[in-house]
Design a protein around this motif. Sequence first.
Motif: not given
Length: 471
Positions: A396, A398, A416
């Motif tokens: 995942k 971000q 990120g």
Amino acid sequence: MSKKWNGRYEKSKIKRKRHFVKKSVASVMLLNMLCITALPTLAFADQTAPKTATETAKPSTSVSAKSSIPSVESLGLNVKSAVLIEPTTGEVLLSYNADNPLPPASMTKMMTEYLVADLVKKGKMKWTDTVTVHENPSKTIGSRIFLADGDQHTVEELYIAMAVGSANDATVALAEHVSGSEQEFVKLMNETAKKMGMKTAYFINATGLSRSDMPSKFRPTEDREDVMSAMDAAILAKYIVTDHPDFAKYTSKQSYKFRPRDKNPIINYNWMLEANKNIPNFKAYAYPGLDGLKTGHTSNAGNCFTGTAVRNGMRLISVVMGADSEAHRFTETKKVLDFGFNNFELKQSIPAKTEIKDLATVPIKKGVETSVAVVTDQDVSFMVPKGTDAKGATVKTQVIPEDKLVAPIKKGSKVGTATYTYKAEGMDKAQVKTVNLVAVDDVEKGGWFRLFFRAIKEMFVDLFDGIKNLF
């Protein structure tokens, strides 16, 4: 001509007019866009494709472990509690009453060791600084180097006496040097324990002595004792080996002569040091790759030991508490470490500089380029049973908010994070590791001319899309 026919004719006429208007508007807009193409080609220099990383993660299915992992019960541990972890992942490989708070004895000194080494690392203190001994350390009993009030020694000399000989008086002298008093230093110890995520640890002194064994004048007013679970001791050890990787410079010393006039040197209480393999009294306990960390013993705590060893590039940390003899804390540690090295290995799952499949680039504002390629800044490894691969981790991502990603951007800048999750076959819990996503290239700030024409281009692209939707 009938009224019905006239109605149809009028509707058709209106429809043709609407179609003509739409075509006219489209023609005007297309003409404007053709005019724009005559402007300097610099305005469209940003249309070049962004660079991408060459290495891409390729998930695959895990392979079954070659052999089953033995149970903790099968080890027959003769201790009150034990734990085994791998420090870079934090993975718990063995747990036996690991969360029970128990007296840690001199393993308490690991926190003192950490804090002193941290101050030196941060430049707030030097190993060569002089420490003046005061009343409290001069009256401290137990393992000691017989410091007298007014003695002066360097931080490093006292640190070695603490790490090698578990000297209580040297430990208190360092605590007072750092914070002015031992009880002020204890506040720092407890604050640091919370920051580290230690759940049960509570300290009343810097040494691990029972409260009744402290000099009466310097005892805390509250009637409590040092406590720490095996898990908390392992967490503390993890911070030592990761934040201060040169720890073994001190903890692996077999002996140390504190004063030139001393008849005998301090002997390291850690019988398991690999260097002891040629020492007759210790060679039965010497363990390959073991270079630390801290023993402990009081009547309340029994015999405790936090050990760490490295083999084939993999370091493990073990803790045993409440062994019934000095020798047994080492024989039980051997069982725990063997369990880890014989059944597990650290496998790379994702190499460093890997491109994320669904996030090859991130947008950059006000740059010469409108985006930049991103990759992971380090590799991702997981603990797995021997014979098992570490492929197939899920990820995942971000990204930093857009208003923060403004040129100029330097190569290697964090843009990120990527969080990988992996569930190894044969292990109870999924492992999680987060790494940074970093820019592959520099992105320089764009000039006003470039940014002006880019804005015009984007305006007309948006306008054209709006017109297209009319048809």
